[in-house]
Write an enzyme that holds these catalytic residues in place. Structure first.
Site, short mmCIF file in Angstrom:
data_model
loop_
_atom_site.label_atom_id
_atom_site.label_comp_id
_atom_site.label_asym_id
_atom_site.label_seq_id
_atom_site.Cartn_x
_atom_site.Cartn_y
_atom_site.Cartn_z
N ALA A 90 3.68 10.30 30.85
CA ALA A 90 1.80 9.99 29.94
C ALA A 90 1.96 11.52 29.52
O ALA A 90 3.44 12.21 29.82
CB ALA A 90 0.92 9.79 31.06
N GLY A 123 4.99 7.33 32.45
CA GLY A 123 4.92 5.69 31.71
C GLY A 123 6.32 5.09 31.31
O GLY A 123 6.56 4.00 30.53
N GLU A 167 7.71 2.98 33.58
CA GLU A 167 6.46 1.49 33.33
C GLU A 167 7.14 0.56 32.06
O GLU A 167 6.33 -0.66 32.08
CB GLU A 167 5.70 2.47 33.92
CG GLU A 167 5.65 3.28 35.29
CD GLU A 167 4.04 3.55 35.33
OE1 GLU A 167 3.40 2.98 36.04
OE2 GLU A 167 4.08 4.58 34.77
N GLU A 214 5.45 10.69 39.29
CA GLU A 214 4.16 10.95 38.90
C GLU A 214 3.32 11.82 40.13
O GLU A 214 2.22 12.82 40.54
CB GLU A 214 3.47 10.18 38.87
CG GLU A 214 3.22 9.18 37.40
CD GLU A 214 4.41 8.82 37.63
OE1 GLU A 214 4.43 7.74 36.30
OE2 GLU A 214 5.03 8.51 38.51
N VAL A 252 19.90 48.34 45.48
CA VAL A 252 20.06 49.39 45.93
C VAL A 252 19.28 49.50 47.66
O VAL A 252 17.76 49.11 47.36
CB VAL A 252 20.29 50.68 46.42
CG1 VAL A 252 22.18 50.51 44.65
CG2 VAL A 252 19.55 51.65 44.82
#
Length: 720
Positions: A66, A116, A119, A141, A404
């Site tokens: 997304a 997504g 998905e 996510e 240093v």
């Protein structure tokens, strides 16, 4: 179509190529989703179309997920959970329409597919993944405070079983092609150039347009619900482990567990509605906003050098000189050599310089043992590092990083010696955490080219670099320093030269508050645990041991000698430091004894004698009060830094506080914490703490005025 190319072949297969314009990588923009919806309906309504292939028109990546830049504003817009859930229900409905349209879909995944993007692939009936070492898939996510809201919490468990799905969902774990195939997330692997052909081959054979979970009598692999064999481990133990890991600060993991537990016992479409409900609660909450804004949007902008001065030509460090081969100097040499930079590692003796290089080789050896690198790569890296004690070897360096000991005289000495050799165009950076850059630049013949480059330990692991701008530091020098930080793949912030700069000053309030709690009679274990419950990675007493109490004492003494203004000194815990070092002879972990004991066999435990050295009161405060003390004192000090111009951009303050000094990520950073509470509630909280625990918590008139006007730090940044 501008985001989706539709091509119908003579074989009746539609090829949908995703190529979102104006984006380096495909994301699920509203335009793409609208065009995909049109394509799905066209395919469903055309009898001549046998099926469809979804792929990316951008090589190396399918869809990254997304567009988080759209989601990040939900909390600030004040939308409620019901309205926020629409972002999930609309995409879920589209993906559900795709998989139930009666036409088979094959996902030709020619690169990474995350969130997504994965998905969308899971909604397809067949998935072939590019067999490439750079390709990964996953549902990350949870790392930005959300859950997969387009069917991920329902399809993945139904596909590979709940025990296999939960690590990907709860940890945001990403898997490579071989593991994806083994788990059953994809059906086949193929070279990237052949994934479309492989998908077409499936569609032209005997494809099914029905998902497993839509078939009659389907059962989730391994079962679901409280009676499943895995239930006691995945849900009872899993819930306890999640609570222990998040301490109630991150709502996404328990929401994911609830989605999977509830949704997998119900019909698929009901599970999708449950997922959308939980997604809406998360999106409407502050934690998701904070994580997305700071650790995704703003971190990405910082790494793309959004603050880089304009009009300065891009630069690249070819040869770097590192002065000091101790832990910090060797770390700088290490990460620079990894970035392909030639490094001259200089110390007082060749033996010391070679010891620093040997330490780098040892770290690389550990990576080799774990399979993270190869001997060839190690040899190439080490060949870039030249240990030396001869300043003449610095000739031709584009940049010097001085690392240093924190002594002005020593730093001045090495600055002069280096500048006698390096080109007139070279930049000089001092890796100091406390000494003023403007003062150190007085030893330089070219103060305009002098800047603070503050790394954090261990350099190999810590992502932040704090750039400190002195009074005479030029814009060109700032730009060159930023270019170098980008070259070594770190995250930069820019701060102004002030006592303690930003990170050291704010971090000091955390450790000092912990020491003060000892003087308040609070139990040491309660102090440490309260900090961890608030989300800090380590308690203040353990951190003090790591830094060493003797070092903190020497800083106090240096501040005394310098006559530093009291408001910058943060010495409320000094009596504890002096007692531990001078009287009790327990100066820190390096010396084998501090607030903790360090047994020879390893590990550590709080020193039992603390209760006698700092008597514990019978009545102890609530944990919530201690959490507020830690969170508020650091946020308050950050606000003071903002007021004084030490930081001028809230993004730098939030990134610095999380990535540099361990402020809890769920807050979004110190200034986001104030904005999340609201300035009025924050100052009221501070005023109560000031009344109960001391005037150090009292808000300044400037902050009180901002609270009265309802001002927000990020509103100022956006207005600017």
């Amino acid at each position: 179509m501008t985001a989706l190319k539709f091509e119908l072949g003579a074989d009746g297969i539609a090829l949908l190529s995703i190529a979102v314009t104006g984006r380096p990588m495909n994301v699920l923009t509203p335009e793409l989703l609208a065009e995909l919806a049109q394509a799905v309906e066209r395919i469903a309504g055309d009898a001549a179309i046998k099926g469809a292939i979804l792929t990316s028109g951008k090589p190396g990546a399918f869809v990254a997920g997304a567009d988080l830049k759209d989601l990040v504003t939900a909390f600030d817009r004040g939308i409620d959970a019901v309205e926020a859930s629409k972002a999930s229900t609309e995409i879920s409905a589209l993906f559900r329409r795709l998989e139930t349209s009666g036409k088979p879909y094959a996902a030709a995944i020619n690169g990474l597919a995350l969130g997504g993007g994965l998905e969308l692939c899971l909604a397809c009936h067949y998935r072939v993944l590019a067999d490439d070492a750079k390709t990964v898939i996953g549902l990350p996510e949870v790392q930005v405070g959300l859950l997969p809201g387009a069917g991920g919490t329902q399809r993945l468990p139904r596909l590979i079983g709940i025990p296999n799905a939960l690590p990907l969902l709860l940890q945001g774990k990403q898997v490579k092609p071989a593991e994806a195939l083994k788990l059953g997330i994809v059906h086949a692997l193929a070279p990237a150039a052949e994934v479309v052909a492989k998908a077409r081959e499936w569609l032209l054979a005997t494809p099914s347009a029905e998902q497993p979970w839509d078939k009659k009598n389907y059962r989730i692999p391994g079962g679901a619900g409280p009676m499943a064999a895995h239930a006691s481990q995945t849900f009872i133990a899993g819930n306890a482990l999640t609570s222990a890991n998040t301490n109630g600060n991150y709502p996404a993991p328990p929401a994911i567990l609830s989605c999977v537990y509830e949704g997998t016992q119900l019909p698929f479409d009901t599970g999708l509605r449950i997922e959308s409900k939980y997604f809406g609660k998360l999106l409407a909450g502050a934690v998701a906003r904070n994580l997305i804004r700071t650790l995704f949007v703003n971190k990405g902008a910082a790494e793309k050098l959004a603050s880089r001065p304009q009009g300065v030509a891009k630069s690249k460090v070819a040869k770097l000189g590192v002065l000091g081969a101790g832990m910090m100097g060797a770390g700088v040499a290490h990460v620079s050599a990894q970035a392909g930079i030639e490094v001259v590692l200089l110390d007082a003796s060749l033996e010391q310089a070679e010891k620093g290089k040997a330490g780098i080789a040892a770290l690389q050896g550990k990576d080799l043992a774990k399979g993270r690198t190869t001997q060839e790569k190690i040899d190439t890296l080490l060949a870039r590092i030249r240990p030396t004690a001869d300043y003449a070897d610095l000739a031709g360096c584009d940049l010097i990083v001085e690392a240093v000991f924190e002594k002005r005289e020593l730093k001045a000495e090495v600055t002069a010696k280096a500048e006698a050799v390096i080109p007139a165009t070279a930049t000089f950076g001092s890796n100091t955490s406390t000494l003023p850059i403007t003062g150190l630049a007085q030893a330089s013949k070219r103060p305009a080219q002098f800047i603070g480059i503050h790394f954090f330990s261990p350099v190999e692991k810590m992502p932040l670099v704090e750039l400190i701008v002195g009074k005479e530091t030029s814009q060109e020098t700032i730009a060159k320093a930023l270019d170098y930080v980008a070259q070594i793949r770190k995250t930069p912030i820019i701060v102004r030269d002030f006592p303690g700069f930003f990170t050291s000053r704010v971090f000091g309030t955390f450790t000092q508050e912990g020491l003060r709690m000892l003087l308040d009679g609070i139990a040491p274990a309660l102090i440490e645990n309260a900090a961890k419950l608030a989300g800090f990675p380590v308690g203040p007493l353990a951190v003090s041991d790591e830094v060493t109490l003797s070092l903190q004492q020497s800083i106090f003494k240096q501040q005394d000698a310098d006559g530093l203004d009291d408001k910058y000194r943060g010495r409320i815990g000094r009596p504890v430091i002096d007692k531990m070092v001078d009287e009790l002879k327990r100066p820190g972990r390096r010396f084998g004894a501090g607030f903790y004991d360090y047994p020879e066999g390893g590990g550590k435990q709080l020193w039992p004698g603390l209760a006698q050295a700092f008597p514990v009161k019978a009545e102890q405060p609530e944990v919530e009060v201690l959490k507020q003390r830690f969170l508020s004192i650091m946020a308050l000090e950050t606000a003071r830094c903002f007021e004084e111009g030490v930081v001028v951009n809230p993004i730098d303050a939030d990134l610095g506080s999380i990535l540099g000094i361990g402020y809890p990520a769920w807050t979004g950073g110190t200034l986001s914490y104030i904005d999340t509470l609201g300035a009025k509630d924050f100052v009221a909280q501070c005023q109560q703490l000031a009344q109960d625990w001391g005037e150090r918590f009292a808000p300044s008139p400037w902050l009180l005025a901002r609270a009265a006007g309802g001002e927000r730090f990020y509103a100022l940044a956006q207005a600017a």
